[in-house]
Design an enzyme around this catalytic site. Structure first.
Site, PDB file in Angstrom:
ATOM      1  N   ARG A   1     -18.120  -3.939   9.178  1.00  0.00           N
ATOM      2  CA  ARG A   1     -16.847  -3.452   9.719  1.00  0.00           C
ATOM      3  C   ARG A   1     -17.011  -2.091  10.364  1.00  0.00           C
ATOM      4  O   ARG A   1     -17.747  -1.248   9.866  1.00  0.00           O
ATOM      5  CB  ARG A   1     -15.831  -3.353   8.577  1.00  0.00           C
ATOM      6  CG  ARG A   1     -15.175  -4.669   8.311  1.00  0.00           C
ATOM      7  CD  ARG A   1     -14.415  -4.715   7.041  1.00  0.00           C
ATOM      8  NE  ARG A   1     -13.577  -3.559   6.779  1.00  0.00           N
ATOM      9  CZ  ARG A   1     -12.748  -3.481   5.753  1.00  0.00           C
ATOM     10  NH1 ARG A   1     -12.646  -4.501   4.923  1.00  0.00           N
ATOM     11  NH2 ARG A   1     -12.028  -2.408   5.549  1.00  0.00           N
TER      12      ARG A   1
ATOM     13  N   ARG B   1       0.812  -1.215   0.000  1.00  0.00           N
ATOM     14  CA  ARG B   1       0.000   0.000   0.000  1.00  0.00           C
ATOM     15  C   ARG B   1       0.846   1.264   0.000  1.00  0.00           C
ATOM     16  O   ARG B   1       0.290   2.363  -0.027  1.00  0.00           O
ATOM     17  CB  ARG B   1      -0.841   0.008   1.268  1.00  0.00           C
ATOM     18  CG  ARG B   1      -2.301  -0.306   1.038  1.00  0.00           C
ATOM     19  CD  ARG B   1      -2.915  -0.397   2.409  1.00  0.00           C
ATOM     20  NE  ARG B   1      -4.286  -0.054   2.424  1.00  0.00           N
ATOM     21  CZ  ARG B   1      -5.271  -0.943   2.498  1.00  0.00           C
ATOM     22  NH1 ARG B   1      -5.014  -2.215   2.485  1.00  0.00           N
ATOM     23  NH2 ARG B   1      -6.510  -0.526   2.570  1.00  0.00           N
TER      24      ARG B   1
END
Ligand code: AP5
Length: 229
Positions: free
Chosen positions: A167, A95
């Site tokens: 989530r 990332r």
């Protein structure tokens, strides 16, 4: 049935909600290779209350990235397990540029040839809508969307009857920060991999079956391609 082999790293790149996890789960089942989601590994550490989990929890709740050395340590450990010998799918890793550079070294050291990197292209409005409707199976990891791909029975996974959960970083204000972190820290990886000649792009707004077909074509084209980055 003929067993297909992947024998390399497949890297799924794309912003939150782009469909990386949905597709990684399918490809992993098809090729019988591990689906390595650094997000799932970190959430697991948070749930278990490990030292790593306690450190990562507030960072993830703000929608920011966990430090590179932590994530790299976790990935190195995971790749040393026997099931990662014939290839794997990275979902949400690397990332940052330092993560990508380090991964190049790790793959070389482990004898893997060039990875296949797939960028999922999806615009921001679609991403926000998808994340808002996402429910994930707490057993097998299958993802649903209550707006577009609802399960047959609300709250229950069609595949294994697992409980579906939402989530805590899918709140709209946290998703905005996750999108900003993507633009700032992860987007430069598109150029990084394009320059190395390994970047493929899929239209992530197409439906799940169409995206799966596009990925199968990409994987097929990559078969037999050799050499290191
Ligand atoms: P992570 O868990 O990796 O989340 P993310 O990258 O933000 O991606 P998402 O899981 O939100 O989206 P996805 O692309 O997998 O979409 P999905 O398939 O679920 O990271 C979470 C946090 O962990 C980060 O913020 C960071 O703090 C930390 N972290 C993780 N890795 C890190 C790293 N390497 N370095 C540092 N920190 C790290 O799909 C979304 C929804 O859309 C679902 O409802 C699905 O059913 C639906 N959908 C999917 N495809 C389609 C389609 N084609 N059409 C219609 N609907 C679709």
């Amino acid at each position: 049935m003929l067993q297909m082999s992947l024998n390399r790293a497949l890297i799924f790149l794309g912003p939150p909600g782009a469909g990386k996890g949905t597709q990684a789960n399918r490809v992993a089942r098809r090729y019988e290779v591990p689906h390595l989601s650094t997000g799932d590994m970190l959430r697991d550490a948070v749930t278990r209350g490990t030292e790593l989990g306690r450190m990562a929890k507030p960072i993830m709740e703000r929608g920011e990235l966990v430090p590179d050395d932590i994530v790299l340590g976790m990935v190195e450990e995971r790749l040393s397990r026997p099931d990662a010998k014939s290839g794997f799918i990275f979902d949400g890793f690397p990332r940052t540029i330092p993560q990508a550079e380090q991964l190049d070294e790790i793959l070389k050291r482990r004898g893997f040839s060039k990875p296949v990197v797939v960028e999922f292209h999806v615009n921001a409005d679609v991403l926000l809508h998808r994340v808002a409707g996402r429910w994930t199976c707490s057993v097998g990891g299958e993802t649903y969307n209550v707006f577009e791909r609802p399960p047959k029975v609300a709250g229950v996974c069609d595949n294994d009857g697992g409980k579906l959960v939402q989530r805590c970083d899918d709140r709209p204000e946290v998703v905005k920060e996750r999108l900003a972190a993507y633009e700032r820290q992860t987007k430069p990886l598109e150029d990084y991999y394009r320059r190395k000649g390994v970047l493929e792009v899929v239209d992530g707004t197409a439906n799940v079956e169409e995206v799966s077909r596009a990925l199968a074509e990409i994987i097929k084209r990559a078969e037999g391609r050799d050499g290191h980055l």
